[in-house]
Motif scaffolding. Structure first.
Motif, PDB file in Angstrom:
ATOM      1  N   HIS A   8     -19.811 -16.737  56.301  1.00 60.25           N
ATOM      2  CA  HIS A   8     -19.572 -17.630  55.142  1.00 60.25           C
ATOM      3  C   HIS A   8     -18.548 -18.696  55.520  1.00 60.25           C
ATOM      4  N   HIS A  10     -17.890 -22.955  54.833  1.00 57.44           N
ATOM      5  CA  HIS A  10     -18.309 -24.269  54.321  1.00 57.44           C
ATOM      6  C   HIS A  10     -17.896 -25.333  55.333  1.00 57.44           C
ATOM      7  N   GLU A  93     -23.946 -19.365  47.782  1.00 52.61           N
ATOM      8  CA  GLU A  93     -23.311 -18.218  47.227  1.00 52.61           C
ATOM      9  C   GLU A  93     -23.602 -18.171  45.729  1.00 52.61           C
ATOM     10  N   HIS A 153     -19.133 -11.416  49.426  1.00 54.98           N
ATOM     11  CA  HIS A 153     -18.405 -12.389  50.236  1.00 54.98           C
ATOM     12  C   HIS A 153     -16.943 -12.417  49.820  1.00 54.98           C
ATOM     13  N   ASP A 203     -14.708 -18.450  54.829  1.00 51.34           N
ATOM     14  CA  ASP A 203     -14.705 -19.238  53.588  1.00 51.34           C
ATOM     15  C   ASP A 203     -13.926 -20.541  53.757  1.00 51.34           C
TER      16      ASP A 203
HETATM   17 NI    NI Z   1     -17.394 -20.008  49.543  1.00 54.35          NI
END
Ligand code: NI
Length: 256
Positions: A8, A10, A93, A153, A203
């Motif tokens: 995960h 971005h 997500e 997550h 994340d």
């Molecule tokens: Ni996220």
């Protein structure tokens, strides 16, 4: 070199470091990245991003704070993207977030359920966001998820909740919080859960691990998450990399 999979990141949203460089750093460190979507428009961005970046894969999905932009067209857009891009390997997500705004919880639940059913139809795994909503998230998964593997997550619950998730076959992804001094719950989860259910993530650009707290996070820092878990479990970072990569490949056999 042992391979890592960051489940995960971005990376497309990084500001201080160019996403191209962040991906290149990951390639040099044998780190594969999975990039989640958050909104009905972001799904197109992630689709393009993973098409244009080696060693990256993507999820399509609309996350709780963006559910007001979710329509039936969003599902058909997601379906088109999945059919045309084999690097889109999951739905995410998606989930529930009661932290900021509790005024549209019913809509969050409705959109979460629709996307679970869609993932079941597509036979794709789920990447789940749950914040201050652990009980409802698990109840909905138990009731509606028929055949998709699921990942919690940035797991932020207690060890007891982690065990309840694992009982349902749900995987636990840990990120930078496990490196924080005040990340006691995450450290306990890292120490106690069976390794077969553990996954790694960052994340980024959020939740930067120690020793980079205060700076922008990036996907390569997944190594600091792995190192912390290795220290907590008194094992080697390579062992953590090996088992978490194996776990991830079980969920996503499409990753090459
Ligand atoms: Ni996220």
């Amino acid at each position: 070199m042992t391979r890592f999979i960051n489940t995960h990141s971005h990376v497309n949203m990084l500001k201080t470091l160019s996403p191209d460089i962040a991906v290149r750093n990951c390639i040099e460190n044998d780190i594969t990245i999975i990039v989640p979507s958050s909104s009905a428009t972001d799904i197109f961005e992630v689709d393009n991003f993973v098409k244009n970046h080696e060693n990256t894969y993507g999820y399509v999905g609309v996350f709780p704070e963006e559910v007001k932009g979710f329509t039936d067209k969003t599902l058909s857009d997601m379906e088109n993207i999945i059919k045309n891009n084999p690097k889109i390997i999951g739905i995410g997500e998606i989930g529930l977030d009661y932290y900021w705004d509790k005024t549209y919880i019913d809509l969050q639940k409705e959109v979460f359920i629709k996307q679970i059913e869609f993932a079941n139809e597509m036979n794709l795994p789920l990447n789940i966001h749950s914040r201050d909503a652990h009980f409802d998230t698990l109840e909905i998964l138990k009731k509606y998820n028929k055949n998709s593997k699921a990942i919690m997550h940035c797991f932020s619950g207690s060890l007891e909740f982690a065990k309840e998730c694992i009982k349902e076959g749900i995987y636990i992804a840990l990120g930078g919080v496990v490196t924080f001094k005040n990340g006691k719950k995450a450290k306990q989860v890292a120490k106690e859960i069976p390794l077969e259910y553990l996954l790694l993530e960052t994340d980024d650009p959020y939740l930067t691990p120690v020793p980079f707290r205060g700076k922008e996070n990036q996907p390569m820092y997944v190594k600091y998450v792995a190192q912390e878990i290795a220290d907590i479990r008194k094992t080697d970072i390579d062992d953590i990399a090996k088992i978490t990569t194996q776990n991830t490949l079980k969920i996503f056999p499409q990753i090459s």
